[in-house]
Design an enzyme around this catalytic site. Structure first.
Site, PDB file in Angstrom:
ATOM      1  N   THR A  90       0.820  -1.203   0.000  1.00 37.71           N
ATOM      2  CA  THR A  90       0.000   0.000   0.000  1.00 37.71           C
ATOM      3  C   THR A  90       0.863   1.265   0.000  1.00 37.71           C
ATOM      4  OG1 THR A  90      -1.450   1.266   1.470  1.00 37.71           O
ATOM      5  CG2 THR A  90      -0.089  -0.356   2.518  1.00 37.71           C
ATOM      6  N   ASP A  91       0.266   2.382  -0.408  1.00 40.64           N
ATOM      7  CA  ASP A  91       0.967   3.670  -0.327  1.00 40.64           C
ATOM      8  C   ASP A  91       1.051   4.176   1.118  1.00 40.64           C
ATOM      9  OD1 ASP A  91      -1.723   4.308   0.049  1.00 40.64           O
ATOM     10  OD2 ASP A  91      -1.809   5.842  -1.517  1.00 40.64           O
ATOM     11  N   GLU A  92       0.271   3.544   2.019  1.00 42.10           N
ATOM     12  CA  GLU A  92       0.221   4.062   3.397  1.00 42.10           C
ATOM     13  C   GLU A  92       1.549   3.880   4.121  1.00 42.10           C
ATOM     14  OE1 GLU A  92      -3.452   3.283   5.454  1.00 42.10           O
ATOM     15  OE2 GLU A  92      -4.518   3.018   3.576  1.00 42.10           O
ATOM     16  N   TYR A 151      -1.725  -0.522  10.957  1.00 43.37           N
ATOM     17  CA  TYR A 151      -1.854  -1.209   9.658  1.00 43.37           C
ATOM     18  C   TYR A 151      -0.666  -0.872   8.764  1.00 43.37           C
ATOM     19  CZ  TYR A 151      -3.266  -1.726   4.753  1.00 43.37           C
ATOM     20  OH  TYR A 151      -3.279  -2.032   3.408  1.00 43.37           O
ATOM     21  N   LYS A 167       2.342  -3.314   7.309  1.00 40.31           N
ATOM     22  CA  LYS A 167       2.606  -3.494   5.872  1.00 40.31           C
ATOM     23  C   LYS A 167       4.049  -3.075   5.563  1.00 40.31           C
ATOM     24  CE  LYS A 167       0.217  -4.644   2.973  1.00 40.31           C
ATOM     25  NZ  LYS A 167      -0.143  -5.989   2.431  1.00 40.31           N
TER      26      LYS A 167
END
Ligand code: NAD
Ligand code: TYD
Length: 359
Positions: free
Chosen positions: A134-136, A160, A164
């Site tokens: 993810t970009d997060e 989260y 990741k």
């Protein structure tokens, strides 16, 4: 001979879309999914009698099972979609995210690497391990910051995102340490059919249809970069086909919107296709207590995948959102089934304490 791919998390929102596309391309799919609350075999109902889709109910952290699957099916690639994927749940139960996203991925990597090391050289060279991220992991942007690039340092802010990021680092480390031919993708927010209604778009849509308040966190000015799930899955397939081992690729829609704009757009479409008796669905918009540590803005610079691999998104947000809403309206049974007792408990847990707030 067609490819065989082992996919983890193939009964979830994005994984199931990838499985459906892979079967259309004629690939044989081994689909390993634990069927958590987010996994749903109804997503794959059209593959019911398809002998080239082999569903295995199990945990990617079960080393013995994964070892057996690898030996038995000899996949050309392993794609890791499986994860705990919802930020709000990670705030309330961070350890579950470490267990699945970090320890589960570590176990998967270890078993895959040991098996890969035993392969003959040609098979070893052709094999790929693709990790979906993810970009997060890059943290948050201000309004005028440049978009995330592959070289942007990791600064995850939610449990989260941190879990990741840890899994991404493990993937990279297995490439550096053991030479495993890995590929990594970091994608922005997805939308489309079959998304579990804990995420912004389906949640707002279903609340609106029920005539319930639309709970916008904080001011609603936070920005996300939206990409249709089918475009994400085509990008993953392209990276798998032609990406350079050891590299990461950012995937995004160049489609930044504030949450409030997205919610208003959902309301406008509903006003058009399913008008209320009186007033607009937008009357239901309610500002509620913000998410702790809420990232302000995500934006992806996807020029690397565009230039190197020739990928471009096919959907634009306006028509993609309209089609997505039509899918939910036409699949009320799917929605009813996923909004089970467990879903209602989650709604109570996440939203009951968020009192109405002024934006
Ligand atoms: P999802 O929550 O809809 O699905 C996750 C799937 O993984 C479910 O089918 C679940 O049963 C399965 N799963 C969970 N733990 C497992 C385990 N230990 N073993 C096997 N299966 C397990 O998630 P999603 O939205 O489809 O996201 C898929 C991947 O894409 C995730 O890795 C997520 O981090 C990443 N991602 C998601 C988005 C997004 O906007 N949804 C954006 C970028 C990246
Ligand atoms: P979400 O779909 O959970 O994705 P992510 O947190 O991974 O970006 O949320 C998207 C945005 O919508 C995020 O800024 C939080 C916001 N949001 C709300 O305002 N209300 C809600 O009820 C939810 C679930 C999200």
């Amino acid at each position: 001979m067609h490819k065989t791919v082992l996919i983890t998390g193939g009964a979830g929102f994005i994984g199931s879309c990838y499985v459906l596309q892979a079967r259309q391309r004629g690939e044989r799919v081994i689909n390993l999914d634990k069927l958590t609350y987010a996994g749903n075999l109804e997503n794959l109902a059209t593959l019911h009698d398809d002998a080239a889709h082999i569903f295995v109910h199990g945990d990617m952290g079960n080393a013995e099972l994964v070892r057996w699957l690898l030996r038995h099916y000899q996949p050309d690639a392993v794609l890791n979609f499986a994860a705990e994927s919802h930020v709000d749940r990670s705030i309330l139960d961070p350890e579950a995210f470490v267990r699945t996203n970090v320890l589960g991925t570590a176990s998967l990597l270890r078993v895959v690497t040991t098996w890969w090391q035993s392969l003959p050289p040609l098979q070893q060279q052709a094999f790929r391990f693709l990790h979906v991220s993810t970009d997060e992991v890059f943290g948050t942007l201000r309004e005028d910051d440049p978009a995330f690039q592959e070289t942007t340092p990791y600064r995850p802010n939610s449990p989260y995102a941190a879990s990741k990021a840890a899994s991404d680092h493990l993937v990279r480390a297995f490439h550096e340490t053991y030479g495993l031919p890995v590929l990594l993708t970091n994608c922005s927010n997805n939308y489309g059919p079959r998304q579990f209604p804990e995420k912004l778009i389906p949640l707002m849509l279903l609340h609106a249809l029920d005539g319930r308040p639309l709970p916008v966190y904080g001011t609603g000015r936070n920005i996300r970069d939206w990409l249709h799930v089918e475009d994400h899955c085509l990008a993953i397939a392209r990276v798998l086909e032609a990406g350079r081992p050891g590299q990461s690729y950012n995937i995004g829609g160049r489609s930044e919107r504030s949450n409030l704009d997205v919610v208003r757009q959902i309301c406008q479409i509903l006003d058009d296709v399913r008008p209320r008796r009186s007033g607009s669905y937008a009357d239901l918009i309610t500002f509620v207590a913000d998410r702790p540590g809420h990232d302000f803005r995500y934006a992806i610079d996807c020029s690397k995948i565009e230039a190197e691999l020739g990928w471009r998104p096919r959907h634009d947000f306006a028509s993609g959102l309209r089609e997505t809403i039509a899918w939910y309206l036409n699949n009320a049974e799917w929605t009813e089934h996923v909004r089970s007792g467990a879903y209602r408990e989650w709604m109570q847990r996440n939203y009951a304490s968020r009192t109405e707030a002024k934006a």
